[in-house]
Design a protein around this motif. Structure first.
Motif, PDB file in Angstrom:
ATOM      1  N   GLN A 146     -27.672  55.894  54.408  1.00 19.47           N
ATOM      2  CA  GLN A 146     -27.832  56.369  53.066  1.00 19.47           C
ATOM      3  C   GLN A 146     -28.655  57.723  53.160  1.00 19.47           C
ATOM      4  OE1 GLN A 146     -31.169  54.095  50.326  1.00 19.47           O
ATOM      5  NE2 GLN A 146     -31.558  56.398  49.052  1.00 19.47           N
TER       6      GLN A 146
ATOM      7  N   GLU B  15     -19.467  52.364  51.930  1.00 19.18           N
ATOM      8  CA  GLU B  15     -19.751  52.770  50.013  1.00 19.18           C
ATOM      9  C   GLU B  15     -21.649  53.044  50.730  1.00 19.18           C
ATOM     10  OE1 GLU B  15     -16.165  50.729  50.398  1.00 19.18           O
ATOM     11  OE2 GLU B  15     -17.790  49.969  51.557  1.00 19.18           O
ATOM     12  N   ARG B  16     -22.348  53.111  51.831  1.00 25.22           N
ATOM     13  CA  ARG B  16     -23.474  53.401  51.591  1.00 25.22           C
ATOM     14  C   ARG B  16     -24.041  54.484  51.752  1.00 25.22           C
ATOM     15  NH1 ARG B  16     -26.963  49.744  55.377  1.00 25.22           N
ATOM     16  NH2 ARG B  16     -25.852  48.127  54.364  1.00 25.22           N
TER      17      ARG B  16
ATOM     18  N   ASP C 190     -21.982  56.430  48.476  1.00 20.15           N
ATOM     19  CA  ASP C 190     -22.877  55.980  47.260  1.00 20.15           C
ATOM     20  C   ASP C 190     -23.738  57.117  46.904  1.00 20.15           C
ATOM     21  OD1 ASP C 190     -21.284  54.298  46.212  1.00 20.15           O
ATOM     22  OD2 ASP C 190     -22.019  52.503  46.976  1.00 20.15           O
TER      23      ASP C 190
ATOM     24  N   ALA D 222     -24.724  60.066  44.605  1.00 22.40           N
ATOM     25  CA  ALA D 222     -25.423  60.065  43.401  1.00 22.40           C
ATOM     26  C   ALA D 222     -25.780  61.549  44.012  1.00 22.40           C
ATOM     27  CB  ALA D 222     -27.009  59.177  43.892  1.00 22.40           C
TER      28      ALA D 222
ATOM     29  N   ARG E  62     -17.412  62.533  43.647  1.00 25.27           N
ATOM     30  CA  ARG E  62     -17.281  61.436  44.367  1.00 25.27           C
ATOM     31  C   ARG E  62     -15.645  61.003  44.367  1.00 25.27           C
ATOM     32  NH1 ARG E  62     -18.799  56.304  45.036  1.00 25.27           N
ATOM     33  NH2 ARG E  62     -20.697  56.696  43.957  1.00 25.27           N
TER      34      ARG E  62
END
Length: 346
Positions: free
Chosen positions: A145, A274-275, A278, A282, A287
């Motif tokens: 993240q 995906e972490r 995403d 965000a 994306r």
């Protein structure tokens, strides 16, 4: 040996003179020793005490000394002035980069080789320790993240302010520039590599548009992140390949199989890709669709396979004898295999 002693002793003396000159006060070197470097630079720990002036106090610095290899991944490195300007811009924008101090030019009166002096940020850089060591258990779940959010922060810095960066010509897609440079390096190597030729041909047929180029790191991956056991991502390092380009280039590079950053079947790492994707979406509002991300992941493997050959040839040519460089060349076949796998889906 030279008149000032060993090479390390000469560097220590020269760096003390250089820092003293730039700080406007004589300095005391408290610690000086080699650190783990890379294939493009040697790294030296440099702790100094400055007694007076605007920089008075104790400073933990790093001296990044240029190695002979001037290229990586088919792209000329930034000159030191451009890199210093970029780091200054990014640091002011809140990007997690070491504070830059001084560029060292060829022929500096202090007798120190060309390179860069910057703040030394503490943390771990070795990928296998970040992924496996128990010391990083607490921060591993949030690293992807953080990497995604930090990449979005980099891409949000105003590209027009980075005046010294290489950039596409008007009307030219960033992918065209990257493919041209990769092909040039492949031709210079002069070896037949059918998988790479196929990759060049197929990726040229599918060049994506990019309406708004961003500041691209150019080597955004494990190995260029400093990670603190408590805070997680502490700094992004090694900006000498930065340029203006497609944001997908950094995203495809960081998730590439070779770096072992994201989970693969039978090979757990920091978590699912995906972490990271995403978190980037965000924070940035962008994306990438499946096809565009796969394109840039395929390009990442094409470029890295070419790099492995370039590094091996630095050793084989006798220009820079190094077992490290020679061993990198051994990875070309596995990267070619991954490239072929990705091309089947394009």
């Amino acid at each position: 040996m030279t008149s000032c002693g060993t090479r390390a002793e000469c560097l220590r003396t020269g760096l003390a003179a250089l820092v003293g000159r730039e700080a406007g006060a004589p300095v005391t070197v408290r610690d000086f020793r080699p650190m783990v470097g890379g294939t493009m630079r040697h790294a030296w720990k440099l702790d100094v005490e400055i007694p007076s002036g605007p920089l008075a106090g104790f400073h933990r610095l790093i001296y990044l000394e240029d190695r002979e290899g001037s290229r990586l991944g088919s792209r000329n490195r930034l000159d030191r002035e451009a890199e210093l300007g970029l780091l200054t811009l990014l640091h002011a924008a809140g990007v997690r980069v070491p504070r830059p101090y001084w560029q060292i030019r060829e022929g500096d009166p202090a007798g120190v080789g060309p390179g860069l002096v910057a703040e030394r940020v503490e943390g771990e850089v070795l990928a296998r320790r970040i992924v496996k060591d128990t010391a990083f258990e607490a921060v591993r779940p949030r690293l992807l993240q953080q990497m995604g959010e930090e990449l979005a922060r980099i891409h949000a810095v105003r590209a027009g302010a980075a005046s010294g960066l290489p950039r596409p010509r008007p009307g030219e897609a960033p992918a065209e520039v990257e493919l041209e440079q990769t092909e040039r390096s492949l031709r210079e190597i002069g070896e037949p590599h059918p998988a790479l030729e196929l990759g060049l041909r197929r990726l040229r047929q599918l060049v994506p548009d990019c309406a708004s180029p961003v500041i691209v790191h150019g080597d955004y991956r494990l190995g260029n992140f400093l990670v603190d056991p408590e805070r997680g991502l502490a700094a992004v390092l090694d900006w000498e390949l930065a340029h203006l380009g497609d944001p997908g280039e950094d995203l495809g590079w960081v998730v590439m199989r070779f770096w072992g950053c994201v989970d693969r079947p039978g090979r757990p790492a920091l978590g699912a890709r995906e972490r990271l994707l995403d978190a980037y979406a965000a924070a940035s509002g962008l994306r990438l669709d499946f096809a565009r991300l796969r394109y840039w992941e395929a390009f990442a493997n094409l470029r890295w396979a070419t790099v492995t050959l370039e590094q091996a040839h630095r050793h084989l040519s006798g220009r820079e004898r190094s077992l490290e460089l020679a061993s990198i060349g051994r990875h070309c076949a596995e990267v070619e295999r991954e490239l072929l796998r990705l091309l089947r889906g394009l």
